[in-house]
Motif scaffolding. Structure first.
Motif, short mmCIF file in Angstrom:
data_model
loop_
_atom_site.label_atom_id
_atom_site.label_comp_id
_atom_site.label_asym_id
_atom_site.label_seq_id
_atom_site.Cartn_x
_atom_site.Cartn_y
_atom_site.Cartn_z
N GLU A 1 0.87 -1.08 -0.01
CA GLU A 1 0.08 -0.01 0.05
C GLU A 1 1.08 1.43 -0.09
OE1 GLU A 1 -3.42 2.04 2.99
OE2 GLU A 1 -2.83 -0.06 3.23
N VAL A 2 0.44 2.16 -0.67
CA VAL A 2 1.37 3.52 -0.86
C VAL A 2 0.32 4.94 -0.57
CG1 VAL A 2 2.67 5.04 -2.22
CG2 VAL A 2 3.13 2.80 -2.24
N LYS A 3 0.67 5.63 0.09
CA LYS A 3 0.14 6.98 0.12
C LYS A 3 0.95 7.87 -0.30
CE LYS A 3 -3.01 5.64 4.15
NZ LYS A 3 -4.35 5.88 3.83
N MET B 1 -2.00 4.77 8.26
CA MET B 1 -1.45 3.52 7.88
C MET B 1 -1.01 2.72 8.75
SD MET B 1 1.61 3.08 4.84
CE MET B 1 0.42 3.44 3.23
N GLY B 2 -0.65 3.29 9.93
CA GLY B 2 -0.06 2.56 11.29
C GLY B 2 1.53 2.50 11.23
N TYR C 1 6.28 10.10 -0.21
CA TYR C 1 5.72 8.96 -0.62
C TYR C 1 6.01 7.63 0.65
CZ TYR C 1 6.15 4.52 -3.26
OH TYR C 1 5.90 3.23 -3.94
N ILE C 2 4.80 7.32 1.01
CA ILE C 2 4.68 6.57 2.22
C ILE C 2 4.18 5.22 1.82
CG2 ILE C 2 3.55 6.61 4.45
CD1 ILE C 2 3.06 9.44 3.59
N GLU D 1 3.72 -14.37 1.24
CA GLU D 1 3.47 -13.80 -0.07
C GLU D 1 4.51 -12.81 -0.45
OE1 GLU D 1 -0.78 -12.13 0.27
OE2 GLU D 1 -1.45 -14.01 -0.56
N LEU D 2 4.39 -12.69 -1.83
CA LEU D 2 5.46 -11.87 -2.42
C LEU D 2 4.81 -10.55 -2.81
CD1 LEU D 2 7.63 -14.09 -4.65
CD2 LEU D 2 8.24 -13.19 -2.58
N PHE D 3 5.55 -9.57 -2.71
CA PHE D 3 5.07 -8.20 -3.41
C PHE D 3 6.16 -7.61 -4.13
CE2 PHE D 3 2.76 -9.01 0.47
CZ PHE D 3 1.54 -8.47 0.66
N VAL D 4 5.78 -6.75 -5.15
CA VAL D 4 6.62 -5.93 -5.80
C VAL D 4 6.91 -5.05 -5.27
CG1 VAL D 4 7.24 -4.89 -8.10
CG2 VAL D 4 5.99 -7.14 -8.14
#
Lengths: 56, 299
Positions: free
Chosen positions: B105-107, B122-123, B167-168, B245-248
């Motif tokens: 996730e990005v904010k 976001m925490g 960019y969070i 689980e993989l994340f890009v």
């Protein structure tokens, strides 16, 4: 093997046969990053400082 | 075939690519971007190139050059679009999300106050990154509100205007390692795992590499990520969460690979040059990075 002296510490830096102008070398003695600015004769300068947009 | 190599400093990777070109007896011109002057009304000498391999260490110079070549229709690897997407994490995230590729996730926020609000929503912990940057520079894992306030204040006062875009990224609690896969065209050619006791696992920051056998998930996600950013030759950074689980995380368009040849046993420069030649010979569309239609029929 040919070599050149570091411009920072004057230590000896071995040169590969295929050394190229523009190549970045690291002095094995002081760790300075150096750029090969000419080949005949081989001259070094301090490598450019890392910029904010550098990378891959 | 006439190949140009755009560069600023010659790293180990560039020398390996030159050696591969030499081995095949292919001549190439070295184009030092620091000495380069473009006349925007004079494109003819550049049109003699069948393909230009972009290996600039500077993202901004690479992008300006690629923008010009793109405008003149000169094939480049990677091309302008891929550089534009991969060179800016905001663009990368948008491309990955748009194409349904699993990514944290990005904010994005534009003031310290709104950034703090986004971080709290976001925490903790979160990861604050400059949108443009590499080698793990200026990354911050923010563990609590006090750290968030301090870093945001520092960025707002000390940073250039680039740092006013916050960019969070969601923090993925990876197990002391991440995975880097290399994608050339539509093939995941190899992958390495980068291990470090530090949460930043970049090899530029001391991370150690070992071979990562390409499983179905690594292959699928890597190729999806490469396709999402426009294809070409890219290095995909993947992170595992606690469930495996993989994340890009990011995609790199001027990839460094010196530490990945030995552990994987894959001749990465050979694969890269194969691709460059295919683009130069017109077998791969330099804009879409897809095989030309006649090639598709053959395959």
């Amino acid at each position: 093997m040919a070599s050149v002296n570091c411009i920072e510490c004057e230590g000896e830096i071995p040169l590969e046969e295929d050394v190229m102008a523009g190549e970045i070398l690291q002095c094995p003695h002081c760790g300075s990053e150096l750029e090969v600015v000419s080949l005949d004769p081989v001259k070094l300068d301090l490598a450019p400082e890392v910029q904010e947009d550098w990378g891959e | 075939m006439r190949i140009g190599v755009l560069y600023a400093n010659i790293r180990v990777e560039e020398k390996l690519l030159f050696k591969e070109l030499d081995r095949r007896g292919i001549t190439y011109d070295l184009i030092d971007v620091r000495k380069l002057v473009f006349n925007l009304k004079e494109k003819s000498k550049w049109q003699e190139y069948d393909v230009i391999l972009e290996r600039c260490i500077s993202h901004s110079r690479a992008m300006a050059s690629l923008r010009i070549f793109d405008s003149w229709g000169i094939p480049c690897v990677n091309n302008y679009t891929v550089g534009e997407i991969c060179g800016d994490k905001l663009n990368t995230s948008l491309a990955l999300i748009k194409n349904g590729v699993r990514t944290p996730e990005v904010k994005v926020a534009f003031t310290p106050e709104s950034a703090l609000e986004a971080i709290e929503e976001m925490g903790y912990p979160v990861v604050l990154k400059p949108a443009v940057g590499s080698w793990g520079r200026l990354l911050a894992r923010i563990n609590d509100r006090e750290a968030a306030e301090a870093i945001l204040e520092h960025k707002s006062i000390l940073g250039t205007y680039h740092h006013s875009i916050y960019y969070i990224q969601e923090h993925i609690n990876k197990p002391g390692r991440d995975i880097r896969s290399f994608v050339v065209g539509d093939e995941t050619i190899c992958a390495v795992v980068r291990k470090s006791e530090h949460w930043i696992t970049n090899t530029a920051r001391g991370g150690q590499t070992a071979n990562w056998p390409i499983c179905e998930e690594t292959d699928r996600l890597s190729r999806e990520a490469a396709k999402a950013v426009g294809g070409g030759i890219v290095a995909v950074d993947l992170m595992e969460d606690e469930k495996g689980e993989l994340f890009v995380n990011e995609v790199n368009y001027t990839m460094e690979f010196r530490n990945s040849i030995e552990p994987t046993g894959v001749n990465i420069p050979e694969k890269v040059i194969d691709y460059i030649i295919a683009v130069g010979e017109g077998k791969i569309d330099p804009v879409t990075n897809s095989p030309k239609s006649s090639e598709k029929e053959v395959t």
